[in-house]
Scaffold this motif. Structure first.
Motif, mmCIF file in Angstrom:
data_model
loop_
_atom_site.group_PDB
_atom_site.id
_atom_site.type_symbol
_atom_site.label_atom_id
_atom_site.label_comp_id
_atom_site.label_asym_id
_atom_site.label_seq_id
_atom_site.Cartn_x
_atom_site.Cartn_y
_atom_site.Cartn_z
ATOM 1 N N ARG A 143 -3.059 4.330 -1.215
ATOM 2 C CA ARG A 143 -3.224 2.905 -0.910
ATOM 3 C C ARG A 143 -3.402 2.098 -2.205
ATOM 4 N N HIS A 169 0.869 -1.183 0.000
ATOM 5 C CA HIS A 169 0.000 0.000 0.000
ATOM 6 C C HIS A 169 0.905 1.232 0.000
ATOM 7 N N HIS A 180 3.388 -3.659 6.563
ATOM 8 C CA HIS A 180 2.283 -2.707 6.394
ATOM 9 C C HIS A 180 2.266 -1.725 7.559
ATOM 10 N N SER A 181 1.355 -0.728 7.445
ATOM 11 C CA SER A 181 0.981 0.091 8.599
ATOM 12 C C SER A 181 -0.447 0.554 8.333
ATOM 13 N N GLU A 227 1.893 -4.531 11.085
ATOM 14 C CA GLU A 227 1.155 -3.260 11.033
ATOM 15 C C GLU A 227 1.915 -2.305 11.949
ATOM 16 N N GLU A 253 1.854 3.651 3.164
ATOM 17 C CA GLU A 253 2.356 3.030 4.390
ATOM 18 C C GLU A 253 3.884 3.008 4.301
HETATM 19 CA CA CA Z 1 -1.884 -2.035 4.622
#
Ligand code: CA
Length: 335
Positions: free
Chosen positions: A102, A60, A146-147, A209, A63
């Motif tokens: 994203r 994404h 990810h975040s 995340e 992120e």
């Molecule tokens: Ca994500």
């Protein structure tokens, strides 16, 4: 379709020892470029016969914690200190990273919803198919960084899945990463995810995340430490216990998202006023926040209530909400 040949060209020898900065060339025909290619960085760092770790960031494009940490790692790591191989794509969805979105701006698709991809599909589908057909077979471990991006902020965590046969090994790797929380997912929404596809292929997989909202020194440092800790955990580097254990900090909290009731969504358009912050514990029915109806000042705000008892593990940083926007996720603490 995984067996079909990918149209992606690769400027790289995966068996070359040392550190190689290469590129994936993904065809993308457009009005501006008839035989155009999107050139995506890939780095291979190899030495000795240890396992192969695949690190992906920027799936994404909004992120940034993972990409920053992974680019730093690629530049700084000395291949001679490794026994094994690390394949790194710090900015896998490069068009989305450049656009800070994203979704991929080239075809409007979410890369983490199209796995296992399609070699005859759009850019995003072709890219996913290449990862599945060419990189998963090389990999013993997959870690997808990810975040929360622009619209969510998590307690930094590693996500593992409850019903996998390698749950114990995943939990041990999750603990080694050193994040303050390990989130146990029950696969409530999983169609097309990179991490679920690699797990289905029998590869030990972690998804991180790493916060979200805005990049912070703490979350980038956590990503860097996590990379280092995982190299040690899987035997690619020698040394003592992982950083989290060395520092004597509290062990990671294990938290589970029990069902879809844990996702609290805005009922109306407006401005969301949160009453609780990340990490707060709630009773069922506690007020979480309220949506003010912009343009209708006289209307009372809509209050949102906790749908279950638990811990606020994620919340939405922007105040602007539309109906159906997730404003908080409530998890149940396991230990
Ligand atoms: Ca994500």
């Amino acid at each position: 379709m995984v067996d079909e040949v990918s149209p992606v060209q690769v400027d790289l020898d995966f068996d070359q020892p040392g550190k190689t900065f290469g590129a994936l060339r993904v065809p993308h025909s457009s009005n501006d470029s008839a035989y155009g290619q999107i050139i995506i960085p890939i780095v291979v760092i190899g030495n000795g016969n240890g396992p192969t770790l695949l690190f992906t960031g920027g799936v994404h494009g909004d992120e940034s914690e993972g990409p920053i940490a992974l680019m730093s790692f690629c530049r700084e790591v000395d291949p001679n200190t490794l026994n094994g191989r690390v394949i790194v794509l710090p900015t896998l969805n490069l068009p989305a990273v450049h656009a800070a979105t994203r979704i991929c701006p080239l075809d409007g698709r979410d890369l983490n919803r199209v796995f296992p991809g399609d070699p005859r599909g759009s850019f995003t589908q072709v890219l996913a198919h290449y990862v599945v057909s060419s990189l998963f077979p090389l990999s013993d471990v997959v870690v997808d960084f990810h975040s929360g991006g622009h619209t969510l902020k998590y307690i930094p965590c590693v996500i593992i899945h409850k019903h996998r046969r390698d749950f114990t090994a995943s939990l041990a790797a999750g603990r080694a990463f050193g994040s303050p929380m390990i989130l146990i997912s029950k696969d409530l929404e999983t169609a097309g995810f990179l991490g679920n596809t690699s797990e289905a292929a029998g590869i030990l997989t972690l998804t991180c995340e790493l916060g979200g909202g805005m990049v912070s020194p703490g979350t980038v440092d956590l990503a860097k430490a996590g990379i280092s800790n995982l190299l040690r955990h899987f035997g690619l580097t020698a040394g003592g216990p992982a950083m989290s254990e060395r520092s004597g900090g509290p062990p990671a909290r294990l938290v589970e998202i029990v069902d879809l009731d844990g996702y609290v969504v805005a009922p109306k358009q407006g401005l969301y006023e949160p009453f609780v912050d990340l990490g707060e514990s709630l009773q069922k029915g506690a007020a979480l926040g309220r949506v003010h109806h912009a343009g209708h000042t006289w209307d009372p705000p809509s209050t949102l209530f906790a749908t279950r008892p638990g811990l606020v593990i994620c919340r939405r940083p922007p105040a602007h909400v539309h109906p159906g926007d997730c404003v908080a996720i409530i998890g149940q603490v396991v230990e």
